[in-house]
Design a protein around this motif. Structure first.
Motif, PDB file in Angstrom:
ATOM      1  N   GLU A 121       0.841  -1.190   0.000  1.00 29.15           N
ATOM      2  CA  GLU A 121       0.000   0.000   0.000  1.00 29.15           C
ATOM      3  C   GLU A 121       0.884   1.251   0.000  1.00 29.15           C
ATOM      4  OE1 GLU A 121      -4.042  -1.264   2.398  1.00 29.15           O
ATOM      5  OE2 GLU A 121      -2.291  -0.621   3.553  1.00 29.15           O
ATOM      6  N   THR A 122       0.344   2.303  -0.543  1.00 25.53           N
ATOM      7  CA  THR A 122       1.001   3.605  -0.473  1.00 25.53           C
ATOM      8  C   THR A 122       0.197   4.485   0.475  1.00 25.53           C
ATOM      9  OG1 THR A 122       1.847   3.406  -2.724  1.00 25.53           O
ATOM     10  CG2 THR A 122       1.767   5.617  -1.770  1.00 25.53           C
ATOM     11  N   LEU A 123       0.889   5.123   1.402  1.00 23.88           N
ATOM     12  CA  LEU A 123       0.237   6.039   2.343  1.00 23.88           C
ATOM     13  C   LEU A 123       0.359   7.462   1.810  1.00 23.88           C
ATOM     14  CD1 LEU A 123       1.644   4.631   5.728  1.00 23.88           C
ATOM     15  CD2 LEU A 123      -0.333   3.824   4.383  1.00 23.88           C
ATOM     16  N   PHE A 124      -0.772   8.154   1.727  1.00 22.12           N
ATOM     17  CA  PHE A 124      -0.805   9.547   1.297  1.00 22.12           C
ATOM     18  C   PHE A 124      -1.237  10.415   2.479  1.00 22.12           C
ATOM     19  CE2 PHE A 124      -1.603   7.208  -2.672  1.00 22.12           C
ATOM     20  CZ  PHE A 124      -0.646   7.786  -3.504  1.00 22.12           C
ATOM     21  N   PHE A 125      -0.422  11.396   2.833  1.00 26.58           N
ATOM     22  CA  PHE A 125      -0.689  12.247   3.989  1.00 26.58           C
ATOM     23  C   PHE A 125      -1.202  13.604   3.530  1.00 26.58           C
ATOM     24  CE2 PHE A 125       2.338   9.072   5.237  1.00 26.58           C
ATOM     25  CZ  PHE A 125       1.922   8.685   6.503  1.00 26.58           C
ATOM     26  N   VAL A 126      -2.334  14.001   4.099  1.00 27.69           N
ATOM     27  CA  VAL A 126      -2.953  15.292   3.794  1.00 27.69           C
ATOM     28  C   VAL A 126      -3.445  15.892   5.108  1.00 27.69           C
ATOM     29  CG1 VAL A 126      -4.763  16.514   2.536  1.00 27.69           C
ATOM     30  CG2 VAL A 126      -3.695  14.490   1.513  1.00 27.69           C
ATOM     31  N   GLY A 127      -2.790  16.971   5.555  1.00 32.50           N
ATOM     32  CA  GLY A 127      -3.173  17.572   6.826  1.00 32.50           C
ATOM     33  C   GLY A 127      -2.990  16.594   7.974  1.00 32.50           C
ATOM     34  N   SER A 128      -4.026  16.408   8.782  1.00 33.76           N
ATOM     35  CA  SER A 128      -3.936  15.520   9.949  1.00 33.76           C
ATOM     36  C   SER A 128      -4.404  14.100   9.640  1.00 33.76           C
ATOM     37  CB  SER A 128      -4.775  16.095  11.104  1.00 33.76           C
ATOM     38  OG  SER A 128      -6.136  16.224  10.706  1.00 33.76           O
ATOM     39  N   ASN A 129      -4.683  13.812   8.372  1.00 36.69           N
ATOM     40  CA  ASN A 129      -5.174  12.491   7.989  1.00 36.69           C
ATOM     41  C   ASN A 129      -4.267  11.832   6.947  1.00 36.69           C
ATOM     42  OD1 ASN A 129      -7.592  12.659   9.578  1.00 36.69           O
ATOM     43  ND2 ASN A 129      -8.498  13.967   8.001  1.00 36.69           N
ATOM     44  N   TYR A 130      -4.505  10.561   6.709  1.00 35.90           N
ATOM     45  CA  TYR A 130      -3.804   9.872   5.625  1.00 35.90           C
ATOM     46  C   TYR A 130      -4.744   8.859   4.976  1.00 35.90           C
ATOM     47  CZ  TYR A 130      -3.065   5.602   8.444  1.00 35.90           C
ATOM     48  OH  TYR A 130      -3.245   4.459   9.174  1.00 35.90           O
ATOM     49  N   TRP A 131      -4.464   8.558   3.722  1.00 40.43           N
ATOM     50  CA  TRP A 131      -5.187   7.544   2.962  1.00 40.43           C
ATOM     51  C   TRP A 131      -4.243   6.381   2.684  1.00 40.43           C
ATOM     52  CZ3 TRP A 131      -6.689  12.526   2.639  1.00 40.43           C
ATOM     53  CH2 TRP A 131      -8.062  12.823   2.494  1.00 40.43           C
ATOM     54  N   SER A 132      -4.770   5.162   2.703  1.00 37.68           N
ATOM     55  CA  SER A 132      -4.025   3.975   2.262  1.00 37.68           C
ATOM     56  C   SER A 132      -4.501   3.617   0.857  1.00 37.68           C
ATOM     57  CB  SER A 132      -4.263   2.800   3.207  1.00 37.68           C
ATOM     58  OG  SER A 132      -3.815   3.108   4.517  1.00 37.68           O
ATOM     59  N   PHE A 133      -3.580   3.611  -0.095  1.00 33.93           N
ATOM     60  CA  PHE A 133      -3.916   3.321  -1.481  1.00 33.93           C
ATOM     61  C   PHE A 133      -3.404   1.932  -1.826  1.00 33.93           C
ATOM     62  CE2 PHE A 133      -3.051   3.399  -6.054  1.00 33.93           C
ATOM     63  CZ  PHE A 133      -4.242   3.897  -6.560  1.00 33.93           C
ATOM     64  N   ASN A 134      -4.326   1.019  -2.124  1.00 36.82           N
ATOM     65  CA  ASN A 134      -3.959  -0.347  -2.485  1.00 36.82           C
ATOM     66  C   ASN A 134      -3.464  -0.367  -3.921  1.00 36.82           C
ATOM     67  OD1 ASN A 134      -4.320  -3.148  -3.533  1.00 36.82           O
ATOM     68  ND2 ASN A 134      -5.052  -3.530  -1.454  1.00 36.82           N
ATOM     69  N   GLU A 135      -2.188  -0.692  -4.121  1.00 40.09           N
ATOM     70  CA  GLU A 135      -1.590  -0.642  -5.448  1.00 40.09           C
ATOM     71  C   GLU A 135      -2.146  -1.719  -6.377  1.00 40.09           C
ATOM     72  OE1 GLU A 135       0.296   1.583  -6.722  1.00 40.09           O
ATOM     73  OE2 GLU A 135       0.789   2.759  -4.932  1.00 40.09           O
ATOM     74  N   GLN A 136      -2.690  -2.820  -5.823  1.00 39.23           N
ATOM     75  CA  GLN A 136      -3.257  -3.876  -6.669  1.00 39.23           C
ATOM     76  C   GLN A 136      -4.670  -3.530  -7.123  1.00 39.23           C
ATOM     77  OE1 GLN A 136      -1.570  -6.531  -7.794  1.00 39.23           O
ATOM     78  NE2 GLN A 136       0.237  -5.717  -6.737  1.00 39.23           N
ATOM     79  N   ILE A 137      -5.471  -3.011  -6.187  1.00 43.97           N
ATOM     80  CA  ILE A 137      -6.859  -2.676  -6.513  1.00 43.97           C
ATOM     81  C   ILE A 137      -6.943  -1.319  -7.197  1.00 43.97           C
ATOM     82  CG2 ILE A 137      -9.165  -2.296  -5.536  1.00 43.97           C
ATOM     83  CD1 ILE A 137      -8.402  -4.134  -3.239  1.00 43.97           C
ATOM     84  N   GLY A 138      -6.070  -0.394  -6.783  1.00 40.65           N
ATOM     85  CA  GLY A 138      -6.039   0.928  -7.397  1.00 40.65           C
ATOM     86  C   GLY A 138      -7.042   1.906  -6.834  1.00 40.65           C
ATOM     87  N   ILE A 139      -7.473   1.700  -5.580  1.00 34.62           N
ATOM     88  CA  ILE A 139      -8.408   2.636  -4.947  1.00 34.62           C
ATOM     89  C   ILE A 139      -7.922   2.952  -3.534  1.00 34.62           C
ATOM     90  CG2 ILE A 139     -10.430   1.927  -6.288  1.00 34.62           C
ATOM     91  CD1 ILE A 139     -11.284   0.229  -3.897  1.00 34.62           C
ATOM     92  N   PRO A 140      -8.219   4.162  -3.020  1.00 34.08           N
ATOM     93  CA  PRO A 140      -7.800   4.502  -1.666  1.00 34.08           C
ATOM     94  C   PRO A 140      -8.814   4.039  -0.626  1.00 34.08           C
ATOM     95  CG  PRO A 140      -8.782   6.416  -2.708  1.00 34.08           C
ATOM     96  CD  PRO A 140      -8.810   5.301  -3.730  1.00 34.08           C
ATOM     97  N   ASP A 141      -8.337   3.780   0.574  1.00 33.59           N
ATOM     98  CA  ASP A 141      -9.197   3.503   1.723  1.00 33.59           C
ATOM     99  C   ASP A 141      -9.766   4.830   2.212  1.00 33.59           C
ATOM    100  OD1 ASP A 141     -10.472   2.204   3.727  1.00 33.59           O
ATOM    101  OD2 ASP A 141      -8.671   1.430   4.714  1.00 33.59           O
TER     102      ASP A 141
END
Length: 256
Positions: free
Chosen positions: A179-199
């Motif tokens: 997974e790739t973690l994307f940080f924005v402000g005080s939150n983060y998203w987990s992006f599944n590289e196989q499925i191609g969608i963020p949590d």
């Protein structure tokens, strides 16, 4: 006699109009003025009078000539960081430092490697590949070495982020979860590289305890994740959800 009077009056009016006419500044005039400012002798002004008054203050230097960041600043804040083919890249303003075991430490302009990119907000590299994703504002580029893939930049909305996300603060690929973690402000998203969608977004302090409320830069090295919050950096064991040690960003830049 009358003709002479009329002629004299016409000459006087012409001279008055010439004196009152504003001077047009051409690019050549501006270049000569810039040459004078830089101390380069003018083509026809070497023998000017010594009675010329001195300027009251020195002109400000052009800010783009010497804006390379200082590496050994204990308050240094990275814009972004990532690892590419075993070498670490630390981004700051229009520059990056590259650090490798054999190549040592060097500083370069970002545009010298990727001519269409001038600064970077976030970056991550997929594990065991040479593919790197670079973010700036609401756009991103995919690069491989010095090559920028055709068709870029693309909007970050391609990753599935909501419209209120205007920039990515930091990103890092986590090999153990793919997974790739994307940080924005005080939150983060987990992006599944196989499925191609963020949590759905998660709070940083709740789910990655110990690193603070935001992340300015992140990268992986030697099995640990490194999260920068301001000038401080946290070496993190992601599986155990534990801070291993606390560093300063400039610790990576051979300052002692």
């Amino acid at each position: 006699m009358e003709h002479l009077t009329v002629l004299a009056l016409a000459i006087a009016v012409c001279l008055a109009l010439c004196d009152a006419s504003p001077l047009m500044t051409t690019p050549d005039d501006r270049q000569i003025a810039e040459d004078d400012r830089l101390g380069i002798p003018a083509l026809n002004g070497v023998g000017e009078s010594e009675d010329k008054p001195e300027p009251k203050s020195e002109p400000k230097p052009f800010s783009g000539l010497n804006d390379a960041p200082e590496p050994c600043n204990p308050d240094l804040v990275f814009d972004a960081a990532t690892s590419i083919l075993g070498e670490l890249y630390f981004f700051k303003n229009r520059y990056y430092w590259k650090k490798g075991y054999y190549s040592g430490l060097s500083q370069h302009k970002i545009s010298s490697l990727w001519p269409c990119i001038y600064s970077v907000d976030a970056a991550y590299t997929l594990k065991d590949t040479t593919t790197t994703v670079l973010f700036k504002g609401q756009q991103y580029w995919v690069v491989k070495g010095s090559e920028v893939y055709p068709g870029y930049p693309q909007p970050i909305s391609n990753f599935g982020f909501p419209s209120y996300v205007k920039k990515i603060d930091a990103a890092v690929y986590v090999a153990s979860t793919d997974e790739t973690l994307f940080f924005v402000g005080s939150n983060y998203w987990s992006f599944n590289e196989q499925i191609g969608i963020p949590d759905f977004p998660k709070n940083i302090q709740l789910h990655i305890p110990g690193i603070g409320s935001r992340v300015d830069a992140a990268f992986e090295n030697g099995g640990y994740l490194y999260f920068s919050n301001g000038a401080r950096q946290f070496e993190y064991d992601f599986s155990a959800k534990r801070v291993n040690r606390v560093l300063l960003n400039y610790d990576w830049l051979n300052c002692y």
